[in-house]
Design an enzyme around this catalytic site. Structure first.
Site, PDB file in Angstrom:
ATOM      1  CB  SER A  64      -0.962  -0.073   0.991  1.00 32.71           C
ATOM      2  OG  SER A  64      -0.257  -0.206   2.293  1.00 32.71           O
ATOM      3  CG  HIS A 288      -1.158   4.092   3.865  1.00 30.10           C
ATOM      4  ND1 HIS A 288      -2.014   3.597   4.798  1.00 30.10           N
ATOM      5  CD2 HIS A 288      -0.629   2.832   3.119  1.00 30.10           C
ATOM      6  CE1 HIS A 288      -2.017   2.473   4.795  1.00 30.10           C
ATOM      7  NE2 HIS A 288      -1.152   1.840   3.890  1.00 30.10           N
TER       8      HIS A 288
END
Length: 307
Positions: A64, A288
């Site tokens: 990711s 993220h």
């Protein structure tokens, strides 16, 4: 596919803001998991292995942190893949003749050669004439979701000190360090398979950007870890990156340092400065890189490509 996790209920005595932050931190890591953004270079004339830019055939592999969940625009809901992730930016910058992005949220090293249902093995995207490969993987092998979940829960119970560190180092055993060491031969095996399938390719092993302040300071109002666990998690991430750098150097790849350029842009910084989102926002998935983070990672990759 992104993993799922049971969100812990707020513990007795936890404030509502801290509880929401803790839930957001746990949920965000399950997906694995700007005031001064890095300047992103315009398309340039790169030469890879003596070939002109128009002959570059690029394949992007990874988890990711490479796929870009939540970063606009999303092109693959299953894998959380963005059209503005660093592989896409690199492909544009080098003017790649072909570009295949199979990065996928939740991917472990095992999903390079085996299916991540319903996603095929990522290594299947490689071809004998592939000339450039980026690989960003390893974090999910450490079960970062479980680590952060435990750290958040222990942070509620003992907000001072480093209770999470103590829980992972009982009886003198460094459990996370052992996971890092166990991941090393898996990285070696993936690199070997890349070289076997694409012997012409320049291979770049991409590290992880700074999640928490490099100076070890805490931001419990944003992420409710105990104060002493912020520098411990930082050190474990650095240990992971050091292992990746060692494996790259030993097995015919170039390590791309994304940690250094991201110092000062961690999850504790305000919007506009941070390159890591503390929770799901319109800019990216929690824990993220956001769009600015991916631009910085793309710059680091482009600086590492031999010319």
């Amino acid at each position: 596919m992104p993993a799922t996790v049971q969100h812990p209920a707020p513990l007795p005595g936890a404030s509502r803001p801290a509880a929401r932050a803790g839930i957001a931190a746990v949920a965000a890591l399950a997906a694995l998991a700007s005031a001064a953004p890095a300047a992103f270079a315009a398309p340039v004339e790169h030469r890879l292995g003596g070939q002109a830019a128009e002959d570059v055939r690029y394949v992007a592999l990874g988890d990711s942190f490479s796929s870009g969940p939540g970063v606009p625009e999303q092109t693959d809901a299953v894998c959380g893949r963005s059209s503005s992730n660093y592989p896409s930016l690199v492909a544009d910058a080098v003017g790649a003749a072909s570009f295949t992005d199979v990065t996928c949220a939740g991917a472990e090293t095992s999903h390079m050669a085996a299916s991540q249902e319903p996603v095929p093995p990522q290594l299947d995207a490689l071809r004998p004439d592939t000339t450039l490969v980026t690989l960003g993987v390893g974090g999910n092998d450490l079960d970062l979701t479980g680590v952060i979940t435990r750290c958040v829960l222990l942070g509620y119970l003992a907000p001072q000190g480093s209770p999470c560190k103590r829980s992972f180092t009982l009886f003198g055993t460094d459990e996370i360090g052992a996971r890092v060491n166990a991941t090393a031969p898996r990285i070696e095996a993936v690199l070997a398979e890349i070289h076997a399938r694409s012997p012409q390719a320049e291979v770049l092993l991409v590290g992880y950007p700074a999640l928490f302040p490099d100076d070890g300071t805490a931001c419990r109002q944003t992420v409710p870890l105990a104060t002493g666990d912020f520098p411990w998690v930082r050190d474990k991430e650095k240990q992971l990156n050091a292992m990746l750098a060692q494996q790259a150097g030993a097995h015919g790849a170039t390590y791309v340092d994304t940690y250094g350029p991201s110092v000062g842009h961690d999850v504790c910084k305000p919007a506009g400065t941070r390159w890591i989102e503390p929770e799901d926002t319109a800019q990216g998935a929690g824990f993220h890189p956001n769009a600015a983070g991916h631009r910085s990672m793309a710059d680091a990759v482009l600086a590492s490509v031999t010319g």
